[in-house]
Design a protein around this motif. Structure first.
Motif, PDB file in Angstrom:
ATOM      1  N   THR A  79      -0.081 -11.990   3.773  1.00 29.22           N
ATOM      2  CA  THR A  79      -0.410 -10.670   3.249  1.00 29.22           C
ATOM      3  C   THR A  79       0.462 -10.353   2.052  1.00 29.22           C
ATOM      4  O   THR A  79       1.590 -10.842   1.944  1.00 29.22           O
ATOM      5  N   TRP A  80      -0.075  -9.565   1.153  1.00 29.24           N
ATOM      6  CA  TRP A  80       0.695  -9.102  -0.008  1.00 29.24           C
ATOM      7  C   TRP A  80       1.117  -7.647   0.200  1.00 29.24           C
ATOM      8  O   TRP A  80       1.649  -7.018  -0.691  1.00 29.24           O
ATOM      9  N   ILE A  81       0.866  -7.121   1.419  1.00 27.80           N
ATOM     10  CA  ILE A  81       1.232  -5.738   1.740  1.00 27.80           C
ATOM     11  C   ILE A  81       2.546  -5.754   2.502  1.00 27.80           C
ATOM     12  O   ILE A  81       2.574  -6.029   3.693  1.00 27.80           O
ATOM     13  N   ASP A  82       3.640  -5.489   1.794  1.00 28.62           N
ATOM     14  CA  ASP A  82       4.950  -5.423   2.451  1.00 28.62           C
ATOM     15  C   ASP A  82       5.373  -3.959   2.563  1.00 28.62           C
ATOM     16  O   ASP A  82       4.583  -3.052   2.303  1.00 28.62           O
ATOM     17  N   GLU A  83       6.617  -3.725   2.956  1.00 29.97           N
ATOM     18  CA  GLU A  83       7.100  -2.344   3.136  1.00 29.97           C
ATOM     19  C   GLU A  83       7.058  -1.542   1.841  1.00 29.97           C
ATOM     20  O   GLU A  83       6.747  -0.350   1.847  1.00 29.97           O
ATOM     21  N   VAL A  84       7.376  -2.192   0.727  1.00 31.15           N
ATOM     22  CA  VAL A  84       7.363  -1.492  -0.572  1.00 31.15           C
ATOM     23  C   VAL A  84       5.939  -1.043  -0.901  1.00 31.15           C
ATOM     24  O   VAL A  84       5.704   0.116  -1.269  1.00 31.15           O
ATOM     25  N   ILE A  85       4.983  -1.953  -0.748  1.00 30.45           N
ATOM     26  CA  ILE A  85       3.581  -1.625  -1.020  1.00 30.45           C
ATOM     27  C   ILE A  85       3.109  -0.534  -0.053  1.00 30.45           C
ATOM     28  O   ILE A  85       2.489   0.459  -0.458  1.00 30.45           O
ATOM     29  N   PHE A  86       3.443  -0.695   1.219  1.00 26.28           N
ATOM     30  CA  PHE A  86       3.026   0.275   2.229  1.00 26.28           C
ATOM     31  C   PHE A  86       3.529   1.680   1.872  1.00 26.28           C
ATOM     32  O   PHE A  86       2.756   2.640   1.839  1.00 26.28           O
ATOM     33  N   THR A  87       4.811   1.796   1.595  1.00 27.29           N
ATOM     34  CA  THR A  87       5.411   3.097   1.273  1.00 27.29           C
ATOM     35  C   THR A  87       4.834   3.677  -0.010  1.00 27.29           C
ATOM     36  O   THR A  87       4.527   4.867  -0.097  1.00 27.29           O
ATOM     37  N   SER A  88       4.656   2.821  -1.013  1.00 26.63           N
ATOM     38  CA  SER A  88       4.158   3.275  -2.321  1.00 26.63           C
ATOM     39  C   SER A  88       2.758   3.861  -2.220  1.00 26.63           C
ATOM     40  O   SER A  88       2.461   4.923  -2.790  1.00 26.63           O
ATOM     41  N   TYR A  89       1.883   3.187  -1.473  1.00 27.05           N
ATOM     42  CA  TYR A  89       0.512   3.670  -1.362  1.00 27.05           C
ATOM     43  C   TYR A  89       0.412   4.853  -0.410  1.00 27.05           C
ATOM     44  O   TYR A  89      -0.450   5.726  -0.591  1.00 27.05           O
ATOM     45  N   HIS A  90       1.300   4.904   0.559  1.00 24.94           N
ATOM     46  CA  HIS A  90       1.312   6.084   1.426  1.00 24.94           C
ATOM     47  C   HIS A  90       1.716   7.314   0.613  1.00 24.94           C
ATOM     48  O   HIS A  90       1.177   8.406   0.811  1.00 24.94           O
ATOM     49  N   ASP A  91       2.634   7.131  -0.339  1.00 23.45           N
ATOM     50  CA  ASP A  91       2.996   8.232  -1.237  1.00 23.45           C
ATOM     51  C   ASP A  91       1.781   8.691  -2.046  1.00 23.45           C
ATOM     52  O   ASP A  91       1.554   9.890  -2.219  1.00 23.45           O
ATOM     53  N   LEU A  92       0.986   7.727  -2.542  1.00 27.83           N
ATOM     54  CA  LEU A  92      -0.229   8.082  -3.291  1.00 27.83           C
ATOM     55  C   LEU A  92      -1.216   8.820  -2.386  1.00 27.83           C
ATOM     56  O   LEU A  92      -1.902   9.750  -2.826  1.00 27.83           O
ATOM     57  N   PHE A  93      -1.289   8.398  -1.125  1.00 31.29           N
ATOM     58  CA  PHE A  93      -2.159   9.076  -0.169  1.00 31.29           C
ATOM     59  C   PHE A  93      -1.715  10.533   0.002  1.00 31.29           C
ATOM     60  O   PHE A  93      -2.547  11.457   0.003  1.00 31.29           O
ATOM     61  N   GLU A  94      -0.413  10.741   0.127  1.00 30.71           N
ATOM     62  CA  GLU A  94       0.122  12.108   0.282  1.00 30.71           C
ATOM     63  C   GLU A  94      -0.211  12.970  -0.934  1.00 30.71           C
ATOM     64  O   GLU A  94      -0.361  14.182  -0.828  1.00 30.71           O
ATOM     65  N   LEU A  95      -0.349  12.340  -2.098  1.00 32.16           N
ATOM     66  CA  LEU A  95      -0.695  13.055  -3.337  1.00 32.16           C
ATOM     67  C   LEU A  95      -2.209  13.230  -3.500  1.00 32.16           C
ATOM     68  O   LEU A  95      -2.674  13.812  -4.482  1.00 32.16           O
ATOM     69  N   GLY A  96      -2.984  12.683  -2.567  1.00 30.99           N
ATOM     70  CA  GLY A  96      -4.435  12.786  -2.647  1.00 30.99           C
ATOM     71  C   GLY A  96      -5.082  11.750  -3.545  1.00 30.99           C
ATOM     72  O   GLY A  96      -6.267  11.866  -3.886  1.00 30.99           O
ATOM     73  N   LEU A  97      -4.324  10.718  -3.942  1.00 33.26           N
ATOM     74  CA  LEU A  97      -4.848   9.707  -4.866  1.00 33.26           C
ATOM     75  C   LEU A  97      -5.273   8.413  -4.174  1.00 33.26           C
ATOM     76  O   LEU A  97      -5.997   7.614  -4.766  1.00 33.26           O
TER      77      LEU A  97
END
Length: 193
Positions: A79-97
């Protein structure tokens, strides 16, 4: 690095660049040939999937389990989804993006996909399936949502045989960047500084 700041991710996507993690490092990609799926009448639903859709095997949900969808996508040998990717995209989710499209049944979450929306573009990141057709049905759900929202560009980054069955194709980077600018520029111009 604990995460990629949202403004860096937004800027990268707006330029046709996206990140992937490998061995604890973040790499940035801008393929010369880009995978896209049409969201207009050229979007193709294979015959077998049409049958499955008629049976309504799943309850379709949007943005109710973003983290679970990301975990489902990451739950594979490579997988290319590590903790950094997970956290980064969760932040985008929190922003509605960032958004998730999910297939549920009595046993729980059975498949889905997630990605990023900027303006009239959706950048599909990853999908997963625990039961037959779950990720495919999530893709149909995404396209229906995009049509309802008046969106024009579904970017799959790379093209695979799996995506070709939906009408997916590869287009040269120059053409992709034109479509991207058309879909994203008006939204970017309205962003607060």
């Amino acid at each position: 690095m604990k995460q990629i700041p949202p403004q860096i991710l937004i800027g990268a996507y707006a330029e046709g660049v996206f990140p992937m993690a490998e061995d604890g490092e973040i790499y940035w990609f801008a393929p010369m040939m880009r995978g896209v799926i049409p969201v207009d009448e050229r979007f193709h639903i294979p015959k077998g999937l049409r049958k499955s859709l008629r049976k309504k095997p799943f309850e379709l949900r949007h943005n109710t389990a973003f983290a679970q969808v990301m975990q489902g996508c990451a739950d594979r040998e490579q997988t290319w989804i590590d903790e950094v990717i997970f956290t980064s995209y969760h932040d985008l989710f929190e922003l509605g993006l960032a958004h998730s499209f999910e297939c549920w049944d009595e046993d729980g979450l059975q498949g889905g996909l997630y990605g990023v929306r900027l303006g009239d573009a959706f950048f599909g990141e990853s999908m997963f399936s625990r039961k037959t057709d779950a990720s495919k049905i999530a893709l149909v759900h995404l396209v229906e949502w995009m049509r309802a929202e008046g969106m024009t560009l579904l970017d799959t980054q790379w093209m695979t045989d799996h995506l070709r069955q939906f009408g997916g194709e590869e287009i040269p980077r120059e053409k992709y960047l034109d479509l991207l600018a058309e879909a994203v520029s008006p939204w970017l111009e309205n962003l607060p500084n």
